[in-house]
Design a protein around this motif. Sequence first.
Motif, PDB file in Angstrom:
ATOM      1  N   UNK B  19       0.830  -1.209   0.000  1.00 44.00           N
ATOM      2  CA  UNK B  19       0.000   0.000   0.000  1.00 44.00           C
ATOM      3  C   UNK B  19       0.862   1.256   0.000  1.00 44.00           C
ATOM      4  N   UNK B  45      -7.200   7.712  -6.126  1.00 40.71           N
ATOM      5  CA  UNK B  45      -6.495   6.472  -5.787  1.00 40.71           C
ATOM      6  C   UNK B  45      -5.759   6.609  -4.456  1.00 40.71           C
ATOM      7  N   UNK B  48      -8.187   6.092  -1.708  1.00 40.98           N
ATOM      8  CA  UNK B  48      -8.496   4.662  -1.544  1.00 40.98           C
ATOM      9  C   UNK B  48      -7.354   3.942  -0.832  1.00 40.98           C
ATOM     10  N   UNK B  49      -6.107   4.260  -1.197  1.00 38.05           N
ATOM     11  CA  UNK B  49      -4.981   3.608  -0.537  1.00 38.05           C
ATOM     12  C   UNK B  49      -4.900   4.003   0.935  1.00 38.05           C
ATOM     13  N   UNK B  51      -7.458   4.644   2.806  1.00 37.48           N
ATOM     14  CA  UNK B  51      -8.477   3.821   3.474  1.00 37.48           C
ATOM     15  C   UNK B  51      -7.917   2.430   3.759  1.00 37.48           C
ATOM     16  N   UNK B  52      -7.221   1.849   2.772  1.00 38.48           N
ATOM     17  CA  UNK B  52      -6.629   0.525   2.979  1.00 38.48           C
ATOM     18  C   UNK B  52      -5.596   0.525   4.091  1.00 38.48           C
TER      19      UNK B  52
END
Lengths: 130, 95
Positions: B19, B45, B48-49, B51-52
């Motif tokens: 990540x 993006x 989103x990363x 969040x991961x």
Amino acid sequence: MTLELIAIYATIVFLIIGAIFTFVAAIGLLKLNDSMTRLHAPTKAATVGIGAFLLASMAHAYALGEPSFHELLILAFLFVTAPISANFIAKVNIHKRACEALPVPAEDEMWSTLDVPPGEEARAKPQTGA
Amino acid sequence: MSFALEVMNWMLIAGFTVLSVSQLMAMVRLVIGPDTGDRILALDTMVLNAIGLIVLLGVTQGTRVYFEVTLIIAMLGFVSTVALARFVLRGDIIE
């Protein structure tokens, strides 16, 4: 005991899937050539990758003995909003002429308009009287 | 059980690494992106990363306190992406 072990292994599998998909998304974002092809790589793969991470979190919470389903909320939200933001970014690409121009639409006066088609004026006249 | 936990710890480290590298690659695209759409996509993006990364942090610490953080960041990421795209498209966000 066995169910917790299965949950731990499910966590491992989901972590692997999420890592692979996220990495593929990043490679696609960095390496592809066109704006539109770059758009298609992360919007799908990163969504599945983050979804796999959230499923891993659920499996890990089950393995800890306190199962939680809150992560499904984030999953549903991401799955709903990812196509919308992708659509908006595609509109930005079209607006900034960052992709091939759209083909010229064919001549048609009837599409989604209230215009009277040519040659039918007589029939479309309002009927007076009666 | 201990073997599975050890493998899971290694996979967590691998997930953090992947990540972080993905975040750096998205940042490179954010800097070199030739067009506005690419930069908006790179920011999306990166959200989103992030969040991961937060989800993996929650898995590592074994807590559930990061759930609200993740949800709020997901909502803010979507709203900010739409706001940026709308600003480029219309020159205004709320008309």
